[in-house]
Design an enzyme around this catalytic site. Structure first.
Site, mmCIF file in Angstrom:
data_model
loop_
_atom_site.group_PDB
_atom_site.id
_atom_site.type_symbol
_atom_site.label_atom_id
_atom_site.label_comp_id
_atom_site.label_asym_id
_atom_site.label_seq_id
_atom_site.Cartn_x
_atom_site.Cartn_y
_atom_site.Cartn_z
ATOM 1 N N GLY A 384 15.314 47.434 7.063
ATOM 2 C CA GLY A 384 14.560 48.054 5.987
ATOM 3 C C GLY A 384 15.254 49.311 5.504
ATOM 4 N N PRO A 385 14.833 49.845 4.382
ATOM 5 C CA PRO A 385 15.458 51.057 3.839
ATOM 6 C C PRO A 385 15.197 52.263 4.732
ATOM 7 C CG PRO A 385 13.504 50.446 2.584
ATOM 8 C CD PRO A 385 13.756 49.328 3.532
ATOM 9 N N PRO A 386 15.954 53.342 4.548
ATOM 10 C CA PRO A 386 15.753 54.538 5.381
ATOM 11 C C PRO A 386 14.365 55.144 5.156
ATOM 12 C CG PRO A 386 17.866 54.634 4.232
ATOM 13 C CD PRO A 386 17.106 53.493 3.639
ATOM 14 N N GLY A 387 13.795 55.637 6.251
ATOM 15 C CA GLY A 387 12.547 56.380 6.151
ATOM 16 C C GLY A 387 11.285 55.559 6.254
ATOM 17 N N VAL A 388 11.390 54.250 6.556
ATOM 18 C CA VAL A 388 10.177 53.434 6.637
ATOM 19 C C VAL A 388 9.667 53.315 8.067
ATOM 20 C CG1 VAL A 388 10.747 52.117 4.582
ATOM 21 C CG2 VAL A 388 11.521 51.315 6.811
ATOM 22 N N GLY A 389 10.333 53.947 9.030
ATOM 23 C CA GLY A 389 9.816 53.965 10.397
ATOM 24 C C GLY A 389 10.465 52.984 11.337
ATOM 25 N N THR A 391 13.117 53.370 13.359
ATOM 26 C CA THR A 391 13.483 53.964 14.643
ATOM 27 C C THR A 391 12.256 54.380 15.442
ATOM 28 O OG1 THR A 391 15.547 54.750 13.644
ATOM 29 C CG2 THR A 391 14.857 55.766 15.721
ATOM 30 N N SER A 707 21.085 39.243 -10.018
ATOM 31 C CA SER A 707 19.712 39.046 -10.494
ATOM 32 C C SER A 707 19.494 39.508 -11.927
ATOM 33 C CB SER A 707 18.737 39.783 -9.565
ATOM 34 O OG SER A 707 18.974 41.176 -9.598
ATOM 35 N N LYS A 750 10.697 44.924 -6.758
ATOM 36 C CA LYS A 750 10.847 44.880 -8.217
ATOM 37 C C LYS A 750 9.485 44.856 -8.908
ATOM 38 C CE LYS A 750 15.314 42.523 -7.890
ATOM 39 N NZ LYS A 750 16.096 41.299 -8.174
#
Length: 853
Positions: A384-389, A391, A707, A750
């Site tokens: 997932g993208p950084p900062g979504v928890g 770790t 896309s 999106k």
């Protein structure tokens, strides 16, 4: 009076003779008729010697019972002493002198006459017993023979001393002379001094000589044995082997260290194969010389083996309700991950029940198989993208399961030895990070977080991702072998959780071994809820603020999310809240009773000018402008595409920092248009005298991916036919040369991006209809989705008809002369499957809706 007469007078005095100075020595005994050099340093002794030298030249030397006493008295000294004569006197400095003395006779101290400034005693002579001539002669001959052997073996006796010893034939004199040379302990020397019988003294000396000769012969034997084992040029190795041989003879090896290792080994309850290896290495250490360079390497190796958890483990907490509560308290959303953890607990609980049943009915092999199957841990990969928890989720999982938690970061790791360790042959070798983390955990079933697994690199030292194949393979990690330990270690009970940001940067072989769970970015509503329930209370507590002191309403929180952050996670949002709390803390310190409530008007006082402007949809449809959708690491974003045509030579210009894949999509779309020129009512050679320029705004941001294929193709058709594109819809999809629309990824992100700017109509590939279930129900209800399978359907939905009044506009007339006439794109027949017919034309709309181009 002559010195010789004075000497005879003093020697013949009895107990009633005149008092004589007493000099007490530490750990030294003076024998009669033996010349000795001694140093005098104590003030009392200096005074006694000086007065004796000024007087008769004689004084008495006695020995202290304990050398630590500085001012001894009669009870601290032996009563049998020696009358000595000063032979030479040599001052060294003000506080010490060097004198040479010769013993005269044995005496017994009767009484201390004075103690200060130095002891003065009365004494009496001790008469020696007469020795039988025959027995004495035999004993003297035996003593001479023993001393010759001693002198031959010992390195302390010179040839002159040995020759002078052979010239002594008196029994008593020979005993005293040998005692001063052979005996090292002053207690033994004092015992001989107190022995009045010459035969007894010489017998004791002969016994001592025999013991010393035996020791010297043993030393010679050891030296000879060692000399045969080592090369003559290897002196250092020779000295070490000599020490080893001495230790073998004396039995004083590394007993305490080996005993400590064996105790640890017994306490660890090691597996049989590991126990055999450790025993073998301890035996090697026990036989190894203590100064060998390999001792430290072997000791460190044994310490590592005994420090690892071979049997230790923690019991899992199988309370699914508690686990759900912990996961919900620490993380908002992430339903897939939470569901996977709860499923693991359910399976684990059933396996425990199954094992209990098998233990009651089965024995031996079946029970062992059930146990090994029960203990196998899952391997998850959270992408997932950084900062979504990603770790922090690992720590929450460990808390929910009641397990220990360890984490290692793989970002930038480029050496295979970081995973598997170095071999023991290298200097300062250590196990790899996997074994180090297991030692830190102390149990064999921790929750093991491998952070940033997509950031692994490789170079000439190896590929660490290949080393992880064994670690993360459930069929192999039960016998993981570290290069340093060279022993199989069971990692099957470890709960591995890997995290990363891009699944396509993970090697395919490694990704195939993991259960990959995609974690999408948070929606706006999710961010607001996380900030309200998790981030804000946490930040307030860190800054010493209460909930009543700083209040942020929901509408202000939404304003902060939209205008000051642009990310998929919530890290930047947490930093913005921390900034607010810092400034609020300053104001509260200055005005203690103040209460702060943020509004959209005063939020800039705390966070400054807003950083981002919200994406806006086009107000009116425009020719050559279409709205696409893109996926980024920070979530979804709008991707407007602009196309203009100009007189030229058929060139295609693409700008906006597009990647290779996106440029190929643009060329594929143009080829599709050229192949459909007749259906689109375009001249067959229309590109020959026109240049087409495709541009994607925000050129500083790199863009790539297929896309946007249908978006670019639609914008080109709009520019060529002069038909505007609807502004109330956005689209995404990959185009082929035959006009087919292929599936894309990131539909949820999106859709959220389109919803955020007010677009409620999306054109999506037909193959992505299955992904609509991932979109939140609230947003899905507000959106309209039009699935398409071909470019014909896209044209029918997205293009607006040409306004009649455009033809009366002067600028429109000029543009019309430069471009082909617009085709009728809405025929009455619907395209059959596999063909490329266009939809029927629609009635023209009123002129007032025509945008100004």
């Amino acid at each position: 009076m002559a010195p010789g007469n004075e000497h005879r007078d003093i020697v013949q005095q009895s107990a009633e003779a005149q008092p004589t100075p007493l000099v007490l020595l530490k750990d030294t005994v003076i024998f009669p008729r033996i010349r000795t050099n001694i140093s005098i340093g104590r003030e009392r002794s200096l005074s006694a010697v000086k007065d004796a030298r000024a007087g008769s030249g004689y004084f008495i030397t006695g020995t202290q019972r304990q050398s630590s006493v500085e001012n001894p008295g009669p009870e601290d000294t032996f009563h049998i002493a020696t009358l000595v004569e000063i032979q030479s006197f040599e001052p060294r400095d003000e506080n010490s002198i060097q004198i040479s003395i010769e013993g005269v006779k044995r005496v017994r101290v009767l009484e201390w006459v004075q103690r200060e400034p130095y002891p003065v005693v009365r004494w009496e002579e001790i008469a020696e017993e007469a020795a039988p001539a025959t027995q004495g002669k035999a004993l003297v001959r035996q003593a001479h023979n023993l001393f010759e052997r001693f002198a031959h073996l010992s390195r302390r006796i010179g040839s002159e001393e040995a020759e002078s010893m052979r010239e002594i034939s008196d029994v008593g004199h020979l005993a005293d002379a040998l005692a001063s040379q052979v005996l090292q302990e002053f207690e033994q020397q004092q015992e001989l001094l107190e022995t009045t019988s010459p035969l007894d003294r010489l017998e004791k000396v002969c016994v001592a000589l025999g013991n010393e000769i035996e020791i010297l012969e043993l030393e010679s034997k050891i030296r000879q044995r060692v000399r045969q084992q080592v090369d003559k040029n290897q002196r250092e190795y020779y000295l070490k082997e000599q020490l080893r041989a001495i230790q073998e003879e004396l039995g004083s090896d590394q007993a305490s260290e080996v005993r400590e290792l064996r105790e640890k080994m017994e306490q660890k309850n090691l597996p049989p194969e590991i126990l055999a290896r450790v025993n073998k290495e301890i035996d090697r250490l026990e036989r190894m010389p203590s100064h060998s360079a390999e001792v430290g390497v072997l000791r460190n190796y044994l310490d590592w083996i005994l420090a690892l958890p071979w049997q230790e483990h923690t019991e899992d907490r199988l309370d699914m309700a508690f686990a759900q509560e912990v996961l919900d308290a620490d993380h908002y959303g992430l339903d897939k991950v939470k569901e996977r953890i709860i499923e693991f607990l359910a399976v684990r609980q059933l396996r425990v029940q199954q094992e209990r049943r098998q233990q009651q009915t089965a024995r031996g092999e079946d029970a062992g198989v059930a146990k090994s199957a029960r203990n196998k841990g899952p391997i998850l990969c959270l992408i997932g993208p950084p900062g979504v928890g990603n770790t922090s989720l690992g720590r929450s999982v460990a808390q929910a399961l009641g397990r220990k938690f360890v984490r290692i970061s793989l970002g930038g790791v480029h050496d295979e030895a970081e995973i598997r360790g170095h071999r023991r042959t290298y200097v300062s070798a250590l196990p790899g990070r996997i074994m180090q983390a297991m030692k830190t955990a102390g149990v064999r079933n921790p929750v093991f977080l491998l952070d940033e697994i997509d950031k692994l690199t490789s170079d000439y030292r190896g590929d660490p991702s290949s080393a992880l194949l064994e670690v993360l393979d459930p069929e192999q990690n039960s016998t993981f072998t570290d290069h340093y330990l060279e022993l199989p270690y069971d990692l099957s009970e470890v709960f591995f959780i890997c995290t990363g940001n891009n699944r396509y940067q993970i090697p395919r072989a490694l990704a195939d071994r993991m259960d990959i769970i995609e974690i999408p970015g948070y929606t706006e509503e999710e961010k607001i809820e996380i900030a309200r329930t998790h981030l804000l209370p946490k930040v307030l507590g860190e800054h010493g603020l209460g909930k009543s002191q700083v209040q942020i309403p929901t509408n202000v929180m939404r304003y902060i999310v939209n205008r000051y952050t642009r990310e998929a996670g919530v890290r930047s949002l947490e930093r913005q809240l921390a900034t607010i709390c810092r400034k609020a803390a300053l104001r509260i310190v200055q005005k203690p009773n103040s209460r702060i409530r943020l509004t959209e008007r005063n939020v800039e006082q705390y966070l400054g000018v807003r950083r981002y402007s919200p994406d806006k949809a086009l107000e009116h449809g425009q020719v050559g402008v279409a709205t696409g959708l893109a996926w980024t690491a920070n979530g979804g974003a709008l991707l407007p595409v602009e196309v203009v045509t100009m007189p030229g030579k058929g060139g295609l210009i693409i700008t906006g920092q597009l990647g290779d894949v996106m440029q190929e999509s643009a060329r594929a779309g143009l080829s599709y248009i050229r192949s459909r020129a007749q259906e689109l009512k375009l001249p067959e050679n229309f590109p020959d005298d026109l240049d087409i320029h495709i541009h994607l705004p925000e050129g500083a941001i790199p863009k790539d991916g297929p896309s946007a294929g249908i978006t670019m193709a639609l914008a080109i058709i709009s520019a060529l036919t002069r038909q505007p594109v609807r502004s109330d819809l956005a689209m995404t999809g990959e185009i082929t040369l035959r006009g087919r629309v292929l599936a894309i990824g990131g539909l949820k992100e999106k859709t959220l991006a389109a919803h955020r700017v007010g677009i409620r109509h999306l054109v999506i590939p037909e193959d992505n209809v299955k992904d609509l279930a991932e979109i939140p129900a609230k947003i899905r209800e507000e959106m309209k989705f039009t699935p398409v399978a071909s470019m014909d359907q896209v044209l029918r939905v997205a293009l607006m008809p040409v306004k009649q009044q455009d033809r009366t506009d002067p600028e429109a007339k000029v543009a019309a002369r430069k471009t082909p006439p617009p085709p009728e794109l809405f025929p009455t027949d619907v395209a059959a499957e596999g063909e490329h017919k266009l939809p029927p034309p629609a009635a023209p709309e009123p002129a007032r809706d025509t945008p100004t181009l």
